[in-house]
Design a protein around this motif. Structure first.
Motif, PDB file in Angstrom:
ATOM      1  N   THR A   1       0.857  -1.186   0.000  1.00 14.92           N
ATOM      2  CA  THR A   1       0.000   0.000   0.000  1.00 14.92           C
ATOM      3  C   THR A   1       0.890   1.233   0.000  1.00 14.92           C
ATOM      4  O   THR A   1       1.843   1.292   0.739  1.00 14.92           O
ATOM      5  CB  THR A   1      -0.901   0.042   1.256  1.00 14.92           C
TER       6      THR A   1
ATOM      7  N   ASP B   1      -2.510  -1.295  -7.772  1.00 16.88           N
ATOM      8  CA  ASP B   1      -3.969  -1.284  -7.841  1.00 16.88           C
ATOM      9  C   ASP B   1      -4.493  -0.136  -6.998  1.00 16.88           C
ATOM     10  O   ASP B   1      -3.788   0.396  -6.144  1.00 16.88           O
ATOM     11  CB  ASP B   1      -4.576  -2.621  -7.400  1.00 16.88           C
ATOM     12  N   CYS B   2      -5.708   0.248  -7.285  1.00 22.98           N
ATOM     13  CA  CYS B   2      -6.365   1.303  -6.522  1.00 22.98           C
ATOM     14  C   CYS B   2      -7.862   1.110  -6.645  1.00 22.98           C
ATOM     15  O   CYS B   2      -8.331   0.348  -7.493  1.00 22.98           O
ATOM     16  CB  CYS B   2      -5.959   2.695  -7.009  1.00 22.98           C
ATOM     17  N   ALA B   3      -8.593   1.814  -5.805  1.00 22.91           N
ATOM     18  CA  ALA B   3     -10.050   1.755  -5.881  1.00 22.91           C
ATOM     19  C   ALA B   3     -10.503   2.283  -7.248  1.00 22.91           C
ATOM     20  O   ALA B   3     -10.034   3.323  -7.709  1.00 22.91           O
ATOM     21  CB  ALA B   3     -10.673   2.572  -4.758  1.00 22.91           C
ATOM     22  N   THR B   4     -11.403   1.558  -7.864  1.00 22.36           N
ATOM     23  CA  THR B   4     -11.916   1.943  -9.177  1.00 22.36           C
ATOM     24  C   THR B   4     -12.562   3.325  -9.129  1.00 22.36           C
ATOM     25  O   THR B   4     -12.492   4.083 -10.099  1.00 22.36           O
ATOM     26  CB  THR B   4     -12.919   0.888  -9.678  1.00 22.36           C
TER      27      THR B   4
ATOM     28  N   ARG C   1      -6.160   7.184 -10.282  1.00 20.37           N
ATOM     29  CA  ARG C   1      -6.060   6.514 -11.584  1.00 20.37           C
ATOM     30  C   ARG C   1      -5.365   7.424 -12.601  1.00 20.37           C
ATOM     31  O   ARG C   1      -4.480   6.997 -13.341  1.00 20.37           O
ATOM     32  CB  ARG C   1      -7.451   6.110 -12.073  1.00 20.37           C
TER      33      ARG C   1
ATOM     34  N   ASP D   1     -10.240  -3.903 -14.601  1.00 19.00           N
ATOM     35  CA  ASP D   1     -10.936  -3.682 -13.335  1.00 19.00           C
ATOM     36  C   ASP D   1     -11.408  -5.033 -12.829  1.00 19.00           C
ATOM     37  O   ASP D   1     -11.835  -5.885 -13.612  1.00 19.00           O
ATOM     38  CB  ASP D   1     -12.134  -2.749 -13.528  1.00 19.00           C
TER      39      ASP D   1
ATOM     40  N   THR E   1     -13.290  -7.136  -9.191  1.00 11.97           N
ATOM     41  CA  THR E   1     -13.979  -7.034  -7.917  1.00 11.97           C
ATOM     42  C   THR E   1     -13.391  -8.093  -7.007  1.00 11.97           C
ATOM     43  O   THR E   1     -13.288  -9.262  -7.389  1.00 11.97           O
ATOM     44  CB  THR E   1     -15.498  -7.258  -8.090  1.00 11.97           C
TER      45      THR E   1
ATOM     46  N   LEU F   1     -15.020  -5.134  -3.111  1.00 15.72           N
ATOM     47  CA  LEU F   1     -14.259  -3.939  -3.440  1.00 15.72           C
ATOM     48  C   LEU F   1     -13.944  -3.925  -4.929  1.00 15.72           C
ATOM     49  O   LEU F   1     -13.421  -4.896  -5.463  1.00 15.72           O
ATOM     50  CB  LEU F   1     -12.948  -3.913  -2.649  1.00 15.72           C
TER      51      LEU F   1
ATOM     52  N   SER G   1     -11.626  -2.758  -7.833  1.00 15.09           N
ATOM     53  CA  SER G   1     -10.227  -2.375  -7.900  1.00 15.09           C
ATOM     54  C   SER G   1      -9.776  -2.268  -9.356  1.00 15.09           C
ATOM     55  O   SER G   1     -10.151  -3.100 -10.186  1.00 15.09           O
ATOM     56  CB  SER G   1      -9.384  -3.426  -7.167  1.00 15.09           C
ATOM     57  N   SER G   2      -8.974  -1.245  -9.644  1.00 19.40           N
ATOM     58  CA  SER G   2      -8.392  -1.067 -10.977  1.00 19.40           C
ATOM     59  C   SER G   2      -6.924  -1.467 -10.908  1.00 19.40           C
ATOM     60  O   SER G   2      -6.195  -1.036 -10.019  1.00 19.40           O
ATOM     61  CB  SER G   2      -8.497   0.394 -11.424  1.00 19.40           C
ATOM     62  N   LEU G   3      -6.496  -2.299 -11.840  1.00 18.58           N
ATOM     63  CA  LEU G   3      -5.131  -2.807 -11.870  1.00 18.58           C
ATOM     64  C   LEU G   3      -4.335  -2.079 -12.953  1.00 18.58           C
ATOM     65  O   LEU G   3      -4.812  -1.898 -14.077  1.00 18.58           O
ATOM     66  CB  LEU G   3      -5.134  -4.306 -12.146  1.00 18.58           C
TER      67      LEU G   3
END
Length: 93
Positions: A8, A43-46, A52, A65, A67, A77, A79-81
């Motif tokens: 993180t 990765d981060c929250a979509t 992003r 993306d 879940t 959650l 998540s975007s990779l």
């Protein structure tokens, strides 16, 4: 090892303008290179368009993306990779 993924990396708004984000990514890249990784993957929250956009501005490519389920079977959650091949970022090789 062909890739590295930091656990993180978050920065406080009080660090805005200090290039902390770029410095963190450079540090991650250096650690990945030491491990002979070919890619850095993040990765981060979509639903975090600012992060992003930041990743994309730093040369990361959106992969997909997904879940995921939180630890313990909790909430879902989105998540975007992202990934970037080592040595190709705006901060240098």
């Amino acid at each position: 090892m062909d890739r590295a993924r930091p656990r993180t990396a978050r920065s406080a708004l009080s660090s805005a303008g200090s290039r902390l984000g770029q410095r963190l990514l450079a540090w991650v890249e250096a650690r990945a290179a030491e491990r002979r990784a070919a890619f850095v993957r993040l990765d981060c929250a979509t639903d975090n368009p600012s992060l992003r956009r930041f990743y994309e501005q730093q040369g990361f490519r959106h992969v997909r993306d997904v879940t995921v389920t939180a630890f313990g079977g909790g909430r879902q959650l989105a998540s975007s990779l992202y990934e970037r091949e080592l040595g190709l970022g705006p901060w240098g090789a």
